[in-house]
Design an enzyme around this catalytic site. Structure first.
Site, PDB file in Angstrom:
ATOM      1  N   LYS A  20       0.826  -1.178  -0.054  1.00 18.82           N
ATOM      2  CA  LYS A  20       0.039  -0.035   0.200  1.00 18.82           C
ATOM      3  C   LYS A  20       0.916   1.357  -0.002  1.00 18.82           C
ATOM      4  O   LYS A  20       0.391   2.245  -0.674  1.00 18.82           O
ATOM      5  CB  LYS A  20      -0.637  -0.168   1.276  1.00 18.82           C
ATOM      6  CG  LYS A  20      -1.801  -1.099   1.463  1.00 18.82           C
ATOM      7  CD  LYS A  20      -2.676  -0.975   2.503  1.00 18.82           C
ATOM      8  CE  LYS A  20      -2.098  -1.146   3.779  1.00 18.82           C
ATOM      9  NZ  LYS A  20      -1.415  -2.171   4.270  1.00 18.82           N
ATOM     10  N   ARG A  94      -9.115   1.693   8.983  1.00 19.90           N
ATOM     11  CA  ARG A  94      -8.927   0.414   9.436  1.00 19.90           C
ATOM     12  C   ARG A  94     -10.086  -0.077  10.237  1.00 19.90           C
ATOM     13  O   ARG A  94      -9.924  -1.464  10.570  1.00 19.90           O
ATOM     14  CB  ARG A  94      -7.667   0.487  10.107  1.00 19.90           C
ATOM     15  CG  ARG A  94      -6.504  -0.011   9.422  1.00 19.90           C
ATOM     16  CD  ARG A  94      -5.329   0.129  10.437  1.00 19.90           C
ATOM     17  NE  ARG A  94      -4.053  -0.689  10.258  1.00 19.90           N
ATOM     18  CZ  ARG A  94      -3.077  -0.487   9.510  1.00 19.90           C
ATOM     19  NH1 ARG A  94      -3.281   0.817   8.810  1.00 19.90           N
ATOM     20  NH2 ARG A  94      -1.957  -1.067   9.404  1.00 19.90           N
ATOM     21  N   ARG A 133      11.217  -7.169   4.860  1.00 19.95           N
ATOM     22  CA  ARG A 133      11.356  -5.520   5.331  1.00 19.95           C
ATOM     23  C   ARG A 133      11.813  -5.609   6.598  1.00 19.95           C
ATOM     24  O   ARG A 133      12.551  -4.436   6.986  1.00 19.95           O
ATOM     25  CB  ARG A 133      10.029  -4.881   5.014  1.00 19.95           C
ATOM     26  CG  ARG A 133       9.990  -3.425   5.497  1.00 19.95           C
ATOM     27  CD  ARG A 133       8.401  -2.813   5.312  1.00 19.95           C
ATOM     28  NE  ARG A 133       7.507  -3.178   6.186  1.00 19.95           N
ATOM     29  CZ  ARG A 133       6.352  -2.768   6.122  1.00 19.95           C
ATOM     30  NH1 ARG A 133       5.759  -2.416   4.928  1.00 19.95           N
ATOM     31  NH2 ARG A 133       5.499  -3.207   7.484  1.00 19.95           N
ATOM     32  N   ARG A 139      12.200  -1.870  11.188  1.00 22.85           N
ATOM     33  CA  ARG A 139      10.645  -1.531  11.839  1.00 22.85           C
ATOM     34  C   ARG A 139      10.434  -2.332  12.892  1.00 22.85           C
ATOM     35  O   ARG A 139      10.163  -3.514  12.813  1.00 22.85           O
ATOM     36  CB  ARG A 139       9.760  -1.656  10.751  1.00 22.85           C
ATOM     37  CG  ARG A 139       9.248  -0.306  10.178  1.00 22.85           C
ATOM     38  CD  ARG A 139       8.030  -0.426   9.339  1.00 22.85           C
ATOM     39  NE  ARG A 139       6.901  -0.814   9.961  1.00 22.85           N
ATOM     40  CZ  ARG A 139       5.630  -0.860   9.260  1.00 22.85           C
ATOM     41  NH1 ARG A 139       5.580  -0.159   7.928  1.00 22.85           N
ATOM     42  NH2 ARG A 139       4.553  -1.026   9.832  1.00 22.85           N
ATOM     43  N   ARG A 150      -0.683  -8.300  13.436  1.00 26.61           N
ATOM     44  CA  ARG A 150      -1.318  -7.396  12.399  1.00 26.61           C
ATOM     45  C   ARG A 150      -2.124  -8.172  11.349  1.00 26.61           C
ATOM     46  O   ARG A 150      -3.226  -7.753  11.057  1.00 26.61           O
ATOM     47  CB  ARG A 150      -0.127  -6.826  11.773  1.00 26.61           C
ATOM     48  CG  ARG A 150       0.471  -5.737  12.829  1.00 26.61           C
ATOM     49  CD  ARG A 150       1.805  -5.262  12.571  1.00 26.61           C
ATOM     50  NE  ARG A 150       2.158  -4.759  11.279  1.00 26.61           N
ATOM     51  CZ  ARG A 150       3.243  -5.051  10.666  1.00 26.61           C
ATOM     52  NH1 ARG A 150       4.117  -5.825  11.207  1.00 26.61           N
ATOM     53  NH2 ARG A 150       3.599  -4.666   9.505  1.00 26.61           N
TER      54      ARG A 150
END
Ligand code: ADP
Length: 192
Positions: A20, A94, A133, A139, A150
């Site tokens: 996204k 969300r 990632r 992160r 998540r």
């Protein structure tokens, strides 16, 4: 007098790791839109050590959702800065509460949602991307436990919103597998 530009409100939806953020960057660039990523904004608050950042930090690290009222206030403030709402939303709404709040906010600005795009990617590919990632970007919420949370939060809270937009005739599905350029070409085709 120059004609006022038209309002455009694009929603990029899809599970964590669907791409996204990357596609939102491309859409913003190509269509002259502001990119509004609630995740990026929250991470900036955490880095800057604001009150909101202090409230959000532990929640994000656990992979849970930051309370709706904090998120909606942040979005409202950002949209208020635009004379004409021209935006691509990444990671918002969300929850059903956020979706309803967005409708109200846009109605107040005499506009509405142009299109909602659901980026579709198979779950094992998503996990691969997020772990990749994690290795590259450090992160703190890209570890295996948090990734699982998540995904579940997405399925429970966010995925049902797709129906909300489908019922309003706003939803488009786009296959999220392939190169960034391939996916972007599909997006532009859907929006043409
Ligand atoms: P991803 O979609 O890959 O999980 P984001 O950057 O969109 O990443 O979001 C990271 C985290 O920020 C979420 O797990 C959540 O804790 C918080 N967050 C972002 N957007 C919202 C939102 N609209 N509502 C509640 N929490 C949010």
């Amino acid at each position: 007098m120059a004609e006022a530009r038209a309002s455009e409100v694009l929603l990029l939806m899809g599970p964590p790791g669907a791409g996204k953020g990357t596609q939102a960057d491309h859409l913003a660039q190509a269509r002259g839109l502001m990119k509004l990523s609630t995740g990026d904004m929250l991470r900036s608050h955490v880095r800057r050590g604001t009150d909101l950042g202090a409230k959000a930090q532990a929640i994000m690290a656990a992979g849970d959702l930051v309370p709706d009222d904090l998120i909606v206030a942040m979005v409202r403030e950002t949209l208020a800065a635009q004379d004409v709402v021209a935006v691509v939303l990444d990671g918002f709404p969300r929850t059903p509460v956020q979706a309803a709040a967005l409708d109200t906010l846009l109605a107040e600005r005499e506009t509405g949602i142009t299109a909602a795009i659901a980026l579709e990617v198979a779950e094992d590919e998503l996990v691969q991307r997020l772990l990749q990632r994690a290795a590259e970007q450090d992160r703190s919420d890209d570890n295996e436990t948090t990734i699982r949370t998540r995904m579940q939060v997405y399925q429970q809270m966010t995925q049902p919103l797709l129906d909300y937009y489908r019922q309003r005739g706003k939803l488009h599905y786009v296959e999220g597998l392939g190169s960034v350029d391939d996916v972007f070409a599909r997006l532009q085709k859907v929006l043409a």
